[in-house]
Design a protein around this motif. Structure first.
Motif, mmCIF file in Angstrom:
data_model
loop_
_atom_site.group_PDB
_atom_site.id
_atom_site.type_symbol
_atom_site.label_atom_id
_atom_site.label_comp_id
_atom_site.label_asym_id
_atom_site.label_seq_id
_atom_site.Cartn_x
_atom_site.Cartn_y
_atom_site.Cartn_z
ATOM 1 N N LEU A 249 0.828 -1.208 0.000
ATOM 2 C CA LEU A 249 0.000 0.000 0.000
ATOM 3 C C LEU A 249 0.859 1.253 0.000
ATOM 4 N N GLY A 250 1.950 1.237 0.764
ATOM 5 C CA GLY A 250 2.839 2.391 0.786
ATOM 6 C C GLY A 250 3.417 2.691 -0.585
ATOM 7 N N GLN A 251 3.729 1.643 -1.341
ATOM 8 C CA GLN A 251 4.275 1.838 -2.685
ATOM 9 C C GLN A 251 3.212 2.337 -3.676
ATOM 10 N N ILE A 252 1.959 1.933 -3.447
ATOM 11 C CA ILE A 252 0.877 2.400 -4.315
ATOM 12 C C ILE A 252 0.552 3.866 -4.046
ATOM 13 N N ILE A 253 0.480 4.217 -2.759
ATOM 14 C CA ILE A 253 0.114 5.575 -2.388
ATOM 15 C C ILE A 253 1.239 6.556 -2.702
ATOM 16 N N ASN A 254 2.467 6.127 -2.500
ATOM 17 C CA ASN A 254 3.627 6.997 -2.725
ATOM 18 C C ASN A 254 4.585 6.341 -3.719
ATOM 19 N N PRO A 255 4.212 6.296 -4.997
ATOM 20 C CA PRO A 255 5.091 5.648 -5.994
ATOM 21 C C PRO A 255 6.368 6.460 -6.188
ATOM 22 N N ASN A 256 7.424 5.763 -6.561
ATOM 23 C CA ASN A 256 8.704 6.462 -6.796
ATOM 24 C C ASN A 256 8.624 7.296 -8.060
#
Length: 256
Positions: A249-256
């Motif tokens: 979820l962290g990667q989805i909400i805050n993508p690089n």
């Protein structure tokens, strides 16, 4: 198309039985716990399992002036769901439709559902690269689609099918957000040790080969298999499954 939706995420798999719908519902439930308004559009016409997973079976879909109204999981309307499963009399009823009727129905799902200011719309697609996928792609190409999450299991036969799905995404210009390896080991309910029932690191190797992110690996945990209508991070926050989903979820909400 989808004027009230900020982000669209496709959840895809080349093979059935890899837990794609479970991943879709857990991602949606997790986003709700982060304060987002979320929708799930279940376009798996032959195997619509989202209503069952969220314990929404026997609910009815209503219409308003703007179109179909999703079935909501609570009064705050934080999670709305639309699935053909709401339009059949029983979970055992089969959908016996030819391609053109499936295509027309999916177009209707994408254009005639009234989503009320949704932050994330999760589209749960059927396995494979069939008419349903092409219809979805053609109808959301003018929409700001974040991309696709590909779900696999560690076995080689599942990985081979995910390669086909990956090829489909590239041919149709769908951005790939990453791969999730589901059923990645078994968590013992007594000692919490994780053991690899199948092969391991298949998703990691595939992600490295195609140079796409491995979003996470999710083991099988029998303690939470019956709690599919709740976010695993809320009921078992210390479990390996919850830790993996929180990271995804962290990667989805805050993508690089």
């Amino acid at each position: 198309m989808l004027p009230n939706v900020k982000h669209v995420i496709l959840v895809m798999s080349g093979k059935g039985g890899v837990g794609k719908s479970t991943v879709s519902t857990q991602l949606a439930l997790g986003l709700v716990t982060k304060g987002f308004r979320v929708g799930i559009l279940d376009v798996d016409l032959c195997g619509p399992s989202v209503p069952y997973l969220l314990k929404l079976e026997n609910q009815e879909v209503h219409q308003c002036a703007a179109g179909w109204v999703p079935v909501y999981t609570d009064e705050s309307k934080s999670l709305g769901v639309l699935s053909i499963g709401f339009l059949t009399k029983s979970r055992n009823d089969s959908i016996v439709w030819r391609g053109p009727k499936k295509t027309a129905f999916i177009k209707q799902l994408l254009s005639d559902v009234f989503w009320e200011h949704v932050d994330y719309l999760i589209i749960d697609t059927p396995p494979g690269t069939s008419d349903e996928h092409i219809t979805v792609m053609e109808n959301i190409k003018e929409t700001s689609c974040d991309g696709a999450i590909l779900v696999t299991t560690p076995q080689q036969i599942a990985l081979d099918d995910v390669r086909k799905e990956l090829s489909f995404c590239r041919k149709t210009n769908i951005p790939i957000l990453g791969i999730i390896e589901n059923m990645s080991g078994y968590v013992c309910p007594n000692c919490t040790e994780c053991t690899n029932l199948f092969s391991s690191n298949g998703g990691k190797s595939l992600a490295e080969y195609f140079q796409i992110p491995l979003l996470g690996t999710i083991p099988i945990d029998p303690r939470i298999s019956s709690e599919t209508s709740k976010y695993v991070g809320s009921i078992h926050p210390e479990s390996p499954v919850a830790i993996s989903f929180n990271s995804i979820l962290g990667q989805i909400i805050n993508p690089n």
